[in-house]
Design a protein around this motif. Structure first.
Motif, PDB file in Angstrom:
ATOM      1  N   SER A  16      63.274  25.815  32.423  1.00 41.49           N
ATOM      2  CA  SER A  16      62.182  25.113  33.124  1.00 41.49           C
ATOM      3  C   SER A  16      61.008  24.877  32.192  1.00 41.49           C
ATOM      4  N   ILE A  17      60.676  25.877  31.378  1.00 42.41           N
ATOM      5  CA  ILE A  17      59.552  25.715  30.445  1.00 42.41           C
ATOM      6  C   ILE A  17      59.879  24.639  29.404  1.00 42.41           C
ATOM      7  N   VAL A  18      61.123  24.665  28.932  1.00 43.38           N
ATOM      8  CA  VAL A  18      61.545  23.660  27.938  1.00 43.38           C
ATOM      9  C   VAL A  18      61.469  22.258  28.546  1.00 43.38           C
ATOM     10  N   VAL A  19      61.998  22.123  29.767  1.00 43.38           N
ATOM     11  CA  VAL A  19      61.970  20.800  30.432  1.00 43.38           C
ATOM     12  C   VAL A  19      60.521  20.360  30.630  1.00 43.38           C
ATOM     13  N   TYR A  20      59.686  21.289  31.087  1.00 47.19           N
ATOM     14  CA  TYR A  20      58.275  20.963  31.346  1.00 47.19           C
ATOM     15  C   TYR A  20      57.563  20.539  30.058  1.00 47.19           C
TER      16      TYR A  20
END
Lengths: 232, 267
Positions: A16-20
């Motif tokens: 999720s952090i990478v996508v964000y």
């Protein structure tokens, strides 16, 4: 399956952090993909789930189809807000039904009258106040005002009648935590939207984070449910 | 950004931070409260379990007293009458038969002694009258008489300072240990030592038998579970050490006076 939860939560957070951070344009796809994945998982293990979790799966499926429709409408430049106007009364009915099942609500008939009234109010709001071509923020506030007290009531009940199973292995805990967490943020965002809308860009990302964590909590409740099939 | 935007920006950040802070605090508070309730539930269950076990032990004890009285009053009397009859018969018969009658009389005498000893050992009221040390000495004599195992018993010179109810349960635990050694251990000696200081009583029991696997024995029979449960009732700490072919050691320690926070621990 609960033993893999730590690994899943870790991978989910990192992804999720990478996508964000790096895939700004794919955030929505990621959210819909997660919803689809969770729904599919729920359908695969549907027969092994308890009653609460089966309802959660049906709700996940409904949310997934709603969000998918919204994305398709946006893709074809068609107004998507009407979907949310339909979404709210269904969610009110869902939470009313589910909390009536898992909580010891006195006067259930009165409770269902309240649920029906709230559904009606949300529909009337969509017709007369915030018409279907607008984002139904009043409806979301109404839904939050309904879901938050119910989750708090359940938390109180859990404290008054604890069971010996660990808290992180209880289906109800994850379901309730997701509901409370998500609708508190939803209530905050829509209630203070005039202030927030002027705030930094990341404020707009709050609903995205709230949503993916919300449905992930529901997914965890499904996983936990697989190990405790015969109880709520 | 102009001034109005800065203010709005601040409101958004402060509001968001406050919301997340409150949510986090709420969740942590809930988890702590829930754990507290779970601990309370656990203690309540333990208390109920203990009460249930206590009632079970009391019923068993009462049954043993009844059996003991039955042995002493009925069987003992009947055996005594048989012995008297045999002594009367012996005057009017041939020498060969007389020999058989004398042997039978000896057997009856032994039977009466064994029944008396068994009756004493079963009767919990005797612990009130004589104390655990005297009762264990009777058991020691009884076991030593069999010739299979030799019991060495070291104990304080005066009666131990412990409530009779707890003495009775401790005595039953030691009887269970004796029984286990006699039935399974193939031991030649049993060492039993009771020590007492101002606050605690320590019981050390060991045999030189074949030993056993504690976990598998626990799952197979009720004997070890009984010992554990009884230790729980009297708030005793139980320590088991058993090595295959090297024998078994059991240590039981208990406080003389019960406190509210004392709990049993087991291995």
């Amino acid at each position: 399956m609960s033993r893999y939860l730590h690994t899943f939560c870790f991978l989910f957070s990192i992804t999720s952090i990478v996508v964000y951070s790096f895939f700004d344009s794919h955030r929505t796809h990621y959210y819909v993909f997660l919803l689809g994945g969770y729904s599919l998982f729920g359908l695969i293990v549907f027969k092994r789930l308890n009653q609460l979790s089966r309802l959660v799966v049906l709700n996940l499926l409904f949310v997934f189809l709603s969000e998918l429709t919204v994305r398709l409408l946006i893709h074809h430049h068609i107004e998507s807000y009407p979907i949310y106007h339909l979404f709210i009364p269904v969610q009110i009915a869902f939470y009313g039904f589910i909390y009536a099942k898992i909580s010891s609500i006195p006067r259930k008939r009165l409770f269902f009258v309240i649920v029906a009234s709230l559904m009606l109010i949300s529909l009337l709001t969509s017709i007369f106040i915030q018409k279907i071509n607008y984002l139904p923020s009043i409806g979301f506030i109404l839904l939050s005002c309904f879901a938050i007290p119910l989750s708090l009531l359940k938390f109180t009940e859990m404290i008054n009648s604890p069971i010996s199973r660990k808290l992180n292995l209880q289906t109800v805990f994850w379901f309730n935590l997701g509901t409370f967490f998500f609708y508190s943020i939803t209530f905050f965002i829509y209630s203070f939207f005039p202030f927030i809308s002027e705030g930094p860009d990341w404020v707009y990302d709050l609903p995205w984070f709230a949503n993916i964590y919300f449905y992930t909590f529901y997914f965890i409740s499904l996983v936990v449910s697989l190990d405790q099939r015969h109880s709520l | 950004m102009n001034n109005a935007t800065n203010f709005d920006y601040l409101v958004a950040v402060a509001g968001g931070t406050l919301l997340f802070g409150l949510l986090t605090v709420f969740i942590i508070y809930f988890i702590l409260l829930y754990r507290k309730s779970q601990t309370k539930l656990h203690f309540e269950r333990e208390r109920r379990k203990k009460e249930l076990l206590q009632a079970e032990v009391e019923i068993k004890e009462q049954t043993l007293v009844n059996v003991s009285r039955e042995i002493h009053d009925n069987l003992g009397q009947a055996a005594a009458l048989v012995k008297i009859n045999l002594s009367l018969i012996s005057k009017d018969i041939s020498e060969a038969d007389q020999q058989k009658i004398t042997e039978s009389s000896e057997l009856i005498k032994k039977l009466i002694d064994d029944m008396r000893s068994l009756s004493q050992s079963l009767n919990g009221d005797n612990i009130k009258r004589k104390g655990i040390i005297a009762m264990l000495n009777i058991d020691k004599e009884r076991i030593n008489k069999t010739g299979y195992v030799e019991v060495n018993f070291q104990h304080p010179s005066k009666p131990i300072d412990l409530e009779f109810d707890r003495q009775t349960i401790l005595y039953r635990i030691l009887q269970e240990l004796f029984t286990n050694t006699l039935k399974y251990a193939k031991a030649t000696t049993i060492q039993l030592k009771i020590e007492e200081n101002d606050t605690e009583i320590a019981v050390n029991y060991s045999d030189d038998g074949i030993g056993f696997n504690y976990q598998s024995a626990l799952s197979k029979g009720a004997g070890l579970t009984n010992i554990q449960d009884r230790c729980g009732i009297i708030d005793a700490k139980l320590y088991f050490e058993s090595t295959i072919d090297e024998g078994t050691q059991v240590q039981i320690t208990l406080k003389k006076r019960l406190t509210h926070d004392s709990n049993s621990s087991r291995r």
